[in-house]
Design a protein around this motif. Structure first.
Motif, mmCIF file in Angstrom:
data_model
loop_
_atom_site.group_PDB
_atom_site.id
_atom_site.type_symbol
_atom_site.label_atom_id
_atom_site.label_comp_id
_atom_site.label_asym_id
_atom_site.label_seq_id
_atom_site.Cartn_x
_atom_site.Cartn_y
_atom_site.Cartn_z
ATOM 1 N N UNK A 97 0.833 -1.207 0.000
ATOM 2 C CA UNK A 97 0.000 0.000 0.000
ATOM 3 C C UNK A 97 0.868 1.258 0.000
ATOM 4 N N UNK A 98 1.909 1.257 0.821
ATOM 5 C CA UNK A 98 2.816 2.411 0.857
ATOM 6 C C UNK A 98 3.459 2.651 -0.501
ATOM 7 N N UNK A 99 3.894 1.568 -1.146
ATOM 8 C CA UNK A 99 4.538 1.671 -2.453
ATOM 9 C C UNK A 99 3.557 2.220 -3.509
ATOM 10 N N UNK A 100 2.344 1.728 -3.492
ATOM 11 C CA UNK A 100 1.352 2.166 -4.485
ATOM 12 C C UNK A 100 1.005 3.632 -4.285
ATOM 13 N N UNK A 101 0.779 4.023 -3.041
ATOM 14 C CA UNK A 101 0.438 5.427 -2.782
ATOM 15 C C UNK A 101 1.609 6.328 -3.146
ATOM 16 N N UNK A 102 2.832 5.924 -2.798
ATOM 17 C CA UNK A 102 4.000 6.740 -3.153
ATOM 18 C C UNK A 102 4.106 6.904 -4.666
ATOM 19 N N UNK A 103 3.778 5.872 -5.393
ATOM 20 C CA UNK A 103 3.895 5.902 -6.847
ATOM 21 C C UNK A 103 2.788 6.744 -7.497
ATOM 22 N N UNK A 104 1.576 6.684 -6.971
ATOM 23 C CA UNK A 104 0.437 7.334 -7.637
ATOM 24 C C UNK A 104 0.057 8.704 -7.076
ATOM 25 N N UNK A 105 0.444 8.994 -5.847
ATOM 26 C CA UNK A 105 0.050 10.247 -5.184
ATOM 27 C C UNK A 105 0.783 11.437 -5.795
ATOM 28 N N UNK A 106 0.093 12.184 -6.596
ATOM 29 C CA UNK A 106 0.715 13.323 -7.295
ATOM 30 C C UNK A 106 0.653 14.619 -6.496
ATOM 31 N N UNK A 107 -0.346 14.775 -5.618
ATOM 32 C CA UNK A 107 -0.460 16.043 -4.895
ATOM 33 C C UNK A 107 0.202 16.001 -3.512
ATOM 34 N N UNK A 108 0.805 14.872 -3.149
ATOM 35 C CA UNK A 108 1.582 14.801 -1.915
ATOM 36 C C UNK A 108 0.797 14.694 -0.626
ATOM 37 N N UNK A 109 -0.505 14.370 -0.701
ATOM 38 C CA UNK A 109 -1.295 14.291 0.529
ATOM 39 C C UNK A 109 -1.324 12.891 1.150
ATOM 40 N N UNK A 110 -0.574 11.954 0.561
ATOM 41 C CA UNK A 110 -0.452 10.585 1.051
ATOM 42 C C UNK A 110 -1.767 9.806 0.962
ATOM 43 N N UNK A 111 -2.617 10.238 0.036
ATOM 44 C CA UNK A 111 -3.885 9.577 -0.267
ATOM 45 C C UNK A 111 -4.049 9.603 -1.769
ATOM 46 N N UNK A 112 -4.948 8.757 -2.255
ATOM 47 C CA UNK A 112 -5.239 8.757 -3.685
ATOM 48 C C UNK A 112 -6.651 9.251 -3.916
ATOM 49 N N UNK A 113 -6.784 10.282 -4.745
ATOM 50 C CA UNK A 113 -8.126 10.660 -5.169
ATOM 51 C C UNK A 113 -8.433 9.871 -6.442
ATOM 52 N N UNK A 114 -9.653 9.965 -6.917
ATOM 53 C CA UNK A 114 -10.063 9.167 -8.065
ATOM 54 C C UNK A 114 -9.217 9.461 -9.299
ATOM 55 N N UNK A 115 -8.888 10.730 -9.512
ATOM 56 C CA UNK A 115 -8.102 11.097 -10.691
ATOM 57 C C UNK A 115 -6.705 10.477 -10.634
#
Length: 182
Positions: free
Chosen positions: A144-162
């Protein structure tokens, strides 16, 4: 016992799912075979999934799936909810399918997937698939940490739908992990 489908539901489903009337009636017959009452409860969903994943523990995944599909929150999945989900994950364009996957993973319904949600869902997917090797980078929390680090573009440590959709579109491996039916 519901043994027919209302014309209004056929019209709604034709528009929403793009299935033909014949296909809707075929899906409905199959649904009634598994759910003679016309409603699928959580226990029945678990039993259906056990047939497809006999080697795994389906209950954790079914808990999340049931919550996502039971859109009217009445504790049962009716045929309209069922077929709408089938269409969303199998029949629509990639963005819509990824959007449906995101909605399943957004357990809290806040429009974001955080590490805790993603860890729980990765664990549920491992359970579903009977995956026991969870050491090192296969640990659900690490994954989960790896996926969020890879996809989180705005740096909030969460993934939005976009972020989720864009990340899965651009990475076939993540798409297979996060949205295996896509």
């Amino acid at each position: 016992m519901e043994c027919f489908i209302r014309t209004v539901d056929i019209v709604l489903l034709k528009e929403k799912t793009k299935f033909s009337e014949k296909e809707i009636r075929q899906w409905h017959a199959g649904f009634l075979h598994d759910c003679p009452t016309g409603k699928l409860n959580k226990k029945q969903l678990i039993n259906v999934y056990r047939r497809f994943y006999p080697q795994g523990n389906v209950e954790p995944f079914c808990k999340y799936l049931f919550a996502a599909v039971d859109t009217n929150r009445d504790g049962k999945i009716d045929f309209v909810e069922y077929l709408s989900q089938i269409a969303a994950i199998s029949h629509s364009d990639l963005n819509k399918r990824l959007s449906a996957a995101f909605d399943l993973y957004d357990i809290s319904g806040d429009g974001q997937i955080d590490r805790k949600e993603l860890t729980m869902l990765i664990s549920a997917l491992y359970e579903l698939l009977g995956e026991n090797d969870r050491k090192g980078n296969r640990d659900p929390k690490s994954r989960a940490n790896e996926i969020i680090a890879r996809l989180d573009k705005n740096g909030d440590k969460k993934l939005n739908k976009e972020e989720f959709i864009a990340g899965c579109q651009n990475d076939s491996v993540l798409r297979r992990v996060l949205a295996p039916t896509v």
